[in-house]
Design a protein around this motif. Structure first.
Motif, PDB file in Angstrom:
ATOM      1  N   GLN A   8      34.877  46.623  35.288  1.00 33.56           N
ATOM      2  CA  GLN A   8      35.876  47.584  34.822  1.00 33.56           C
ATOM      3  C   GLN A   8      36.954  47.807  35.878  1.00 33.56           C
ATOM      4  O   GLN A   8      38.135  47.956  35.548  1.00 33.56           O
ATOM      5  CB  GLN A   8      35.207  48.914  34.462  1.00 33.56           C
ATOM      6  CG  GLN A   8      36.129  49.904  33.768  1.00 33.56           C
ATOM      7  CD  GLN A   8      36.710  49.367  32.470  1.00 33.56           C
ATOM      8  OE1 GLN A   8      36.059  48.643  31.732  1.00 33.56           O
ATOM      9  NE2 GLN A   8      37.975  49.715  32.188  1.00 33.56           N
ATOM     10  N   GLU A   9      36.572  47.798  37.147  1.00 34.44           N
ATOM     11  CA  GLU A   9      37.567  47.923  38.217  1.00 34.44           C
ATOM     12  C   GLU A   9      38.546  46.751  38.184  1.00 34.44           C
ATOM     13  O   GLU A   9      39.754  46.938  38.378  1.00 34.44           O
ATOM     14  CB  GLU A   9      36.874  47.976  39.580  1.00 34.44           C
ATOM     15  CG  GLU A   9      36.238  49.305  39.905  1.00 34.44           C
ATOM     16  CD  GLU A   9      35.949  49.456  41.387  1.00 34.44           C
ATOM     17  OE1 GLU A   9      35.858  50.610  41.845  1.00 34.44           O
ATOM     18  OE2 GLU A   9      35.817  48.429  42.091  1.00 34.44           O
ATOM     19  N   ILE A  10      38.018  45.551  37.955  1.00 32.54           N
ATOM     20  CA  ILE A  10      38.883  44.369  37.877  1.00 32.54           C
ATOM     21  C   ILE A  10      39.824  44.475  36.675  1.00 32.54           C
ATOM     22  O   ILE A  10      41.015  44.171  36.770  1.00 32.54           O
ATOM     23  CB  ILE A  10      38.027  43.091  37.798  1.00 32.54           C
ATOM     24  CG1 ILE A  10      37.335  42.830  39.148  1.00 32.54           C
ATOM     25  CG2 ILE A  10      38.877  41.879  37.391  1.00 32.54           C
ATOM     26  CD1 ILE A  10      36.352  41.672  39.134  1.00 32.54           C
ATOM     27  N   ILE A  11      39.295  44.895  35.529  1.00 32.55           N
ATOM     28  CA  ILE A  11      40.101  45.044  34.320  1.00 32.55           C
ATOM     29  C   ILE A  11      41.237  46.044  34.548  1.00 32.55           C
ATOM     30  O   ILE A  11      42.403  45.784  34.207  1.00 32.55           O
ATOM     31  CB  ILE A  11      39.212  45.506  33.142  1.00 32.55           C
ATOM     32  CG1 ILE A  11      38.255  44.382  32.729  1.00 32.55           C
ATOM     33  CG2 ILE A  11      40.062  45.963  31.956  1.00 32.55           C
ATOM     34  CD1 ILE A  11      37.134  44.831  31.816  1.00 32.55           C
ATOM     35  N   GLU A  12      40.915  47.184  35.155  1.00 31.08           N
ATOM     36  CA  GLU A  12      41.926  48.221  35.397  1.00 31.08           C
ATOM     37  C   GLU A  12      42.946  47.765  36.429  1.00 31.08           C
ATOM     38  O   GLU A  12      44.143  48.074  36.311  1.00 31.08           O
ATOM     39  CB  GLU A  12      41.240  49.517  35.825  1.00 31.08           C
ATOM     40  CG  GLU A  12      40.456  50.155  34.696  1.00 31.08           C
ATOM     41  CD  GLU A  12      39.644  51.360  35.136  1.00 31.08           C
ATOM     42  OE1 GLU A  12      39.751  51.762  36.321  1.00 31.08           O
ATOM     43  OE2 GLU A  12      38.907  51.916  34.298  1.00 31.08           O
ATOM     44  N   THR A  32      35.619  41.155  43.127  1.00 34.04           N
ATOM     45  CA  THR A  32      34.871  42.159  43.874  1.00 34.04           C
ATOM     46  C   THR A  32      33.579  41.507  44.369  1.00 34.04           C
ATOM     47  O   THR A  32      33.116  40.514  43.803  1.00 34.04           O
ATOM     48  CB  THR A  32      34.503  43.378  43.002  1.00 34.04           C
ATOM     49  OG1 THR A  32      33.735  42.930  41.883  1.00 34.04           O
ATOM     50  CG2 THR A  32      35.745  44.097  42.492  1.00 34.04           C
ATOM     51  N   ARG A  33      33.025  42.082  45.406  1.00 38.00           N
ATOM     52  CA  ARG A  33      31.726  41.601  45.878  1.00 38.00           C
ATOM     53  C   ARG A  33      30.645  42.152  44.954  1.00 38.00           C
ATOM     54  O   ARG A  33      30.556  43.360  44.748  1.00 38.00           O
ATOM     55  CB  ARG A  33      31.477  42.053  47.324  1.00 38.00           C
ATOM     56  CG  ARG A  33      30.204  41.455  47.912  1.00 38.00           C
ATOM     57  CD  ARG A  33      29.899  42.041  49.278  1.00 38.00           C
ATOM     58  NE  ARG A  33      30.846  41.626  50.304  1.00 38.00           N
ATOM     59  CZ  ARG A  33      30.761  40.490  50.985  1.00 38.00           C
ATOM     60  NH1 ARG A  33      29.786  39.639  50.741  1.00 38.00           N
ATOM     61  NH2 ARG A  33      31.663  40.204  51.920  1.00 38.00           N
ATOM     62  N   LEU A  34      29.832  41.257  44.422  1.00 34.56           N
ATOM     63  CA  LEU A  34      28.761  41.667  43.515  1.00 34.56           C
ATOM     64  C   LEU A  34      27.480  41.955  44.286  1.00 34.56           C
ATOM     65  O   LEU A  34      26.834  42.990  44.081  1.00 34.56           O
ATOM     66  CB  LEU A  34      28.533  40.565  42.472  1.00 34.56           C
ATOM     67  CG  LEU A  34      27.564  40.844  41.324  1.00 34.56           C
ATOM     68  CD1 LEU A  34      27.965  42.102  40.560  1.00 34.56           C
ATOM     69  CD2 LEU A  34      27.505  39.642  40.382  1.00 34.56           C
ATOM     70  N   PRO A  53      35.733  42.685  29.279  1.00 36.98           N
ATOM     71  CA  PRO A  53      34.472  42.504  30.006  1.00 36.98           C
ATOM     72  C   PRO A  53      34.005  41.056  30.094  1.00 36.98           C
ATOM     73  O   PRO A  53      33.313  40.677  31.047  1.00 36.98           O
ATOM     74  CB  PRO A  53      33.475  43.348  29.203  1.00 36.98           C
ATOM     75  CG  PRO A  53      34.321  44.364  28.506  1.00 36.98           C
ATOM     76  CD  PRO A  53      35.608  43.680  28.195  1.00 36.98           C
ATOM     77  N   ASP A  54      34.385  40.220  29.117  1.00 41.19           N
ATOM     78  CA  ASP A  54      33.960  38.814  29.138  1.00 41.19           C
ATOM     79  C   ASP A  54      34.873  37.927  29.981  1.00 41.19           C
ATOM     80  O   ASP A  54      34.625  36.721  30.100  1.00 41.19           O
ATOM     81  CB  ASP A  54      33.911  38.254  27.704  1.00 41.19           C
ATOM     82  CG  ASP A  54      32.791  38.875  26.880  1.00 41.19           C
ATOM     83  OD1 ASP A  54      31.787  39.304  27.491  1.00 41.19           O
ATOM     84  OD2 ASP A  54      32.928  38.931  25.655  1.00 41.19           O
TER      85      ASP A  54
END
Length: 204
Positions: A8-12, A32-34, A53-54
């Motif tokens: 969600q951070e990446i999407i935003e 992001t680091r997972l 999300p996909d």
């Protein structure tokens, strides 16, 4: 954070950067680091203002997809090398703004130096405008492994580096959290615009 929150951070981030004109169409990539040994990255070829999300996938730190059927960005290695370089890096953003593209093409030297700008304090580790921020510029290369091999010695020799440019291509910057990386993109864009406006005035 769990995977869903990181995605969600990446999407935003994509929506914000697209809206600002810094990631047009399918350009750019974010991560992001997972975990200590995995990253979450944008899938190749997706419109960054319309991510869902996909549209992210997990990779190892060698840049290999951990999700069959999903193709990582060609520039994945430039993200994962940063996660290898510093364990505290938690997010990496690569953008394709007009200002970054034009300024990197106009600059014949292999680096840019920002000095005496108040906004330099937006960068991690900088507490005063009375300082210099050195930003390397690497020539664009479609061979990403070769490009990464050129970037790594600079990172090793400049542990306080906060970002770099690829000539005619775009910006890479990073931070412990996505909010830090976004703040630095915004600061860089302000500085790039100031430099370009200064050049346009002084070269008349």
């Amino acid at each position: 954070m769990n995977r869903q929150q990181l995605a969600q951070e990446i999407i935003e981030a994509g929506r914000f950067l697209y809206d600002r004109g810094w990631s047009p169409a399918t350009s750019s990539n974010y991560s992001t680091r997972l975990t200590a040994s995995e990253a979450l990255l944008t899938v190749s070829g997706k419109h960054k203002g319309q991510l869902g999300p996909d549209d992210v996938l997990a990779t190892d730190l060698d840049g290999n997809s951990l999700e069959p059927g999903k193709k990582p960005s060609a520039e994945t290695l430039l993200h994962t090398q940063l996660y290898r370089w510093k364990p505290e890096i938690g997010a990496v953003l690569h953008t394709h703004s007009v200002n970054a593209t034009v300024l990197s093409r106009l600059t014949l030297a292999d680096s840019l130096v920002f000095a005496d700008y108040e906004l330099q304090k937006a960068f991690s580790g900088i507490s005063t405008h009375e300082s210099q921020v050195l930003i390397p510029i690497f020539d664009n290369d479609q061979d990403i492994a070769r490009l990464a091999a050129k970037v790594q010695p600079w990172l090793d020799q400049h542990p306080d580096c906060v970002g770099y440019l690829i000539r005619g291509h775009g910006l890479y910057t990073w931070g412990p959290r996505m909010s830090d990386a976004l703040r630095q993109v915004e600061a860089f864009e302000f500085l790039f615009e100031c430099e370009l406006k200064t050049l346009s005035i002084t070269k008349r």
